[in-house]
Write a protein that holds these residues in place. Structure first.
Motif, PDB file in Angstrom:
ATOM      1  N   LEU A  54       0.831  -1.211   0.000  1.00  0.00           N
ATOM      2  CA  LEU A  54       0.000   0.000   0.000  1.00  0.00           C
ATOM      3  C   LEU A  54       0.867   1.264   0.000  1.00  0.00           C
ATOM      4  CD1 LEU A  54      -2.962  -0.887   2.397  1.00  0.00           C
ATOM      5  CD2 LEU A  54      -2.980  -0.736  -0.086  1.00  0.00           C
ATOM      6  N   CYS A  55       2.001   1.184   0.693  1.00  0.00           N
ATOM      7  CA  CYS A  55       2.909   2.344   0.706  1.00  0.00           C
ATOM      8  C   CYS A  55       3.430   2.633  -0.707  1.00  0.00           C
ATOM      9  CB  CYS A  55       4.082   2.110   1.649  1.00  0.00           C
ATOM     10  SG  CYS A  55       3.632   2.148   3.383  1.00  0.00           S
ATOM     11  N   TYR A  56       3.792   1.577  -1.408  1.00  0.00           N
ATOM     12  CA  TYR A  56       4.249   1.787  -2.790  1.00  0.00           C
ATOM     13  C   TYR A  56       3.119   2.356  -3.648  1.00  0.00           C
ATOM     14  CZ  TYR A  56       8.721  -0.617  -2.174  1.00  0.00           C
ATOM     15  OH  TYR A  56       9.975  -0.947  -1.785  1.00  0.00           O
ATOM     16  N   LYS A  57       1.945   1.761  -3.488  1.00  0.00           N
ATOM     17  CA  LYS A  57       0.835   2.124  -4.368  1.00  0.00           C
ATOM     18  C   LYS A  57       0.346   3.553  -4.113  1.00  0.00           C
ATOM     19  CE  LYS A  57      -3.590   0.448  -6.064  1.00  0.00           C
ATOM     20  NZ  LYS A  57      -4.636  -0.545  -5.964  1.00  0.00           N
ATOM     21  N   TYR A  58       0.213   3.910  -2.835  1.00  0.00           N
ATOM     22  CA  TYR A  58      -0.401   5.221  -2.521  1.00  0.00           C
ATOM     23  C   TYR A  58       0.608   6.232  -1.966  1.00  0.00           C
ATOM     24  CZ  TYR A  58      -4.740   2.606  -3.121  1.00  0.00           C
ATOM     25  OH  TYR A  58      -5.748   1.825  -3.623  1.00  0.00           O
ATOM     26  N   ARG A  59       1.881   5.891  -2.024  1.00  0.00           N
ATOM     27  CA  ARG A  59       2.955   6.807  -1.625  1.00  0.00           C
ATOM     28  C   ARG A  59       2.956   7.187  -0.154  1.00  0.00           C
ATOM     29  NH1 ARG A  59       5.131   9.105  -6.461  1.00  0.00           N
ATOM     30  NH2 ARG A  59       3.860   8.473  -8.212  1.00  0.00           N
ATOM     31  N   TYR A  60       2.576   6.262   0.713  1.00  0.00           N
ATOM     32  CA  TYR A  60       2.814   6.507   2.142  1.00  0.00           C
ATOM     33  C   TYR A  60       4.302   6.342   2.387  1.00  0.00           C
ATOM     34  CZ  TYR A  60      -2.200   5.831   2.288  1.00  0.00           C
ATOM     35  OH  TYR A  60      -3.534   5.935   2.050  1.00  0.00           O
ATOM     36  N   LYS A  61       4.806   7.066   3.375  1.00  0.00           N
ATOM     37  CA  LYS A  61       6.257   7.025   3.604  1.00  0.00           C
ATOM     38  C   LYS A  61       6.630   6.269   4.871  1.00  0.00           C
ATOM     39  CE  LYS A  61       6.803  11.486   1.339  1.00  0.00           C
ATOM     40  NZ  LYS A  61       6.758  12.919   1.681  1.00  0.00           N
ATOM     41  N   ALA A  62       5.655   5.971   5.711  1.00  0.00           N
ATOM     42  CA  ALA A  62       5.975   5.289   6.968  1.00  0.00           C
ATOM     43  C   ALA A  62       4.774   4.473   7.445  1.00  0.00           C
ATOM     44  CB  ALA A  62       6.365   6.303   8.037  1.00  0.00           C
TER      45      ALA A  62
END
Ligand code: ATP
Ligand code: MG
Length: 380
Positions: free
Chosen positions: A268-276
Motif C-alpha cells: 500500500l505504501c508503494y501504491k499510494y505513496r505513504y512514507k511510513a
C-alpha cells in the motif's frame, strides 16, 4: 469590543525560516477542523483567532484536537490604547485574589508591561472591594495581550491543547489499526508530531465478525479528527492464515501473520505513496513484541516503521486512550485476526531464518497478491 477565540502556538516559533509555512499549515488545519461552523479564522502575527461564531464551546472543543495549538482563550478584543484598556479593566468584576499579566507584543505601546500591570491592578482594587493582589498564587488572572495588529486581547483563562506540530498536507503515514487499545493511541502520538495518516485494518472474516469490523470503523472515525485520515483499507487475511495454519509450525503463526501484515502495508505504501508505517507495538507487552519478534517483523519492512508506544507502559497507554475517548470502544469484546488460530505457545524468540523457512512452505507471493487485490477501501 467583541469576543474572539485566541489561539497560541509554541513549537512553530522555533521554525526559523519555515515559520510562515507551518503557520499557514496550522491555519488551514484549523479551518478544516471548524468545517461546518459559520465563523472567520484570522492570522494575526504570532497568534491565530476565530471570530463571528455562535457556539464558543464547539469551536474550542474542535480546536483542542488540532495539533500545533498550544492553548486557547476566549478573549475580549478591544482597540489598543491605554485609556481603552483601562476603561475595560474597570468593568471587570473580581472576587478574591488576582494578578494582572500584561504581554506587550506591540513594542510601541507607551508603558512597559510590569508598570502597566501595576496600573491596571490599582484600577481593579479600586473597583472591587473584595479583591486583593496575589502575584504568586492568584485565584484570578487578568491576561492583557497587546498585539501588533492594533488590538488588545483580554482574557482570564488558558485552555491547553496538545501542542506538537500541525498535520502535514500529505497523508504520509499508514496506521495499522487493530481493534485494541494500543493502535489508536499510536496513531494519535504520531499525529502529534505532524504525521497525517490513513488506516489499514486486517480482519479474518468469517472467523472475525462484522461487528468486529464495525468496531474498528468506529475507532477509525474517533481518531480521524486527530490523525487526519481519509481512507481506511480493510484487508482480509483469512486465506493466508489458513495456509499458515495448515502448512507451517503453529508456534510461528503470529510471527508469520505479522510479517504478512507488514508486506501488505509495504504494497500500500508503494501504491499510494505513504512514507511510513505506524504500529501500536510496545516492547515486551506480548510474545509478538519481544526484541526478536520485532526484529523478525521489521526485517520485511521496506518503509520506516514508527512505534511511538515502544517504551509506554500499559497504564500510560490506557490513560491516553481514555483522554482521546477510544478506550471504551477498544475494550468491546470482539475477536481480532491475531486471536484466530492463536497458537497455545507462540514463539517468543523467533529467528528470521526460521520464519523464512516456514514461509517457503507456502506460495506466499501468490497469497499476498490475492489478499491485496481484495482490499476494501472505506472513505471515513
Ligand atoms: P492493540 O491494542 O493495538 O491491538 P496489541 O497489544 O493487541 O495492540 P498486537 O496484537 O501484538 O498488540 O498488535 C501489535 C500492533 O500490530 C497493533 O498495535 C497494530 O498496530 C498492529 N495490528 C495488530 N492486529 C492488527 C489488525 N487486525 N489490523 C491492523 N493492525 C493490527
Ligand atoms: Mg491487538
Amino acid at each position: 469590543m467583541s469576543e474572539v477565540v485566541l489561539i497560541r502556538f509554541n513549537e512553530i516559533h522555533l521554525k526559523g525560516g519555515n515559520k510562515k509555512y507551518f503557520t499557514k499549515l496550522l491555519f488551514n488545519n484549523i479551518k478544516d477542523a471548524l468545517n461546518g461552523i459559520d465563523c472567520k479564522v484570522e492570522n494575526i502575527q504570532n497568534r491565530l483567532l476565530v471570530r463571528d461564531y455562535q457556539d464558543a464551546d464547539e469551536v474550542v472543543s474542535r480546536l483542542k484536537c488540532v495539533f500545533g495549538v498550544h492553548s486557547i482563550s476566549l478573549a475580549e478584543e478591544i482597540e489598543t490604547s491605554v485609556q481603552a484598556i483601562k476603561d475595560f479593566v474597570e468593568t471587570l468584576k473580581i472576587d478574591g485574589s488576582f494578578k494582572c499579566d500584561v504581554n506587550r507584543a506591540e513594542k510601541s505601546f507607551p508603558i512597559k508591561s510590569n508598570d502597566f500591570a501595576a496600573d491596571l491592578g490599582e484600577i481593579v482594587l479600586r473597583h472591587n472591594s473584595n479583591s486583593k493582589v496575589d502575584i504568586h498564587n492568584p485565584q484570578n488572572t487578568i491576561h492583557v495581550d497587546i498585539r501588533e495588529n492594533g488590538k488588545t486581547y483580554i482574557f482570564s483563562e488558558l485552555i491547553y491543547a496538545y501542542s506538537g506540530l500541525p498535520l502535514g498536507e500529505c497523508r504520509d503515514g499508514l496506521l495499522l489499526l487493530s481493534g485494541g487499545i494500543d493502535s489508536p493511541v499510536a496513531g494519535f502520538c504520531m499525529a502529534k508530531r505532524g504525521l497525517r495518516q490513513d488506516i489499514l485494518h486486517f480482519d479474518s472474516f468469517p472467523y472475525t465478525s462484522k461487528q468486529a469490523k464495525e468496531k474498528v470503523i468506529t475507532l477509525a472515525r474517533k481518531i480521524k479528527p486527530y490523525i487526519g485520515a481519509k481512507y481506511m483499507y480493510v484487508c482480509s487475511m483469512t486465506k493466508i492464515q489458513e495456509e499458515f495454519h495448515v502448512n507451517c509450525k503453529t508456534e510461528y503463526a503470529i510471527n508469520l501473520l505479522r510479517r504478512a501484515m507488514i508486506r501488505v502495508a509495504n504494497a500500500l505504501c508503494y501504491k499510494y505513496r505513504y512514507k511510513a508505517i505506524v504500529t501500536g507495538e510496545s516492547l515486551g507487552q506480548v510474545a509478538s513484541q519481544t526484541i526478536e519478534s520485532l526484529t523478525s517483523t521489521n526485517s520485511v519492512a521496506e518503509f520506516l516503521v514508527l512505534r511511538p508506544l515502544i517504551s509506554f507502559n500499559k497504564d500510560e497507554i490506557v490513560n491516553v486512550a481514555k483522554e482521546i475517548d477510544t478506550y471504551e470502544t477498544s475494550i468491546l469484546p470482539y475477536e481480532d485476526c491475531c486471536t484466530v488460530f492463536l497458537p497455545r505457545n507462540p514463539v517468543i524468540k523467533p529467528t528470521i531464518a526460521e520464519a523464512e523457512k516456514e514461509e517457503s512452505k507456502i506460495d506466499l507471493k501468490q497469497m499476498l497478491e490475492l489478499v491485496i487485490n481484495n482490499i476494501e477501501v472505506i472513505e471515513l
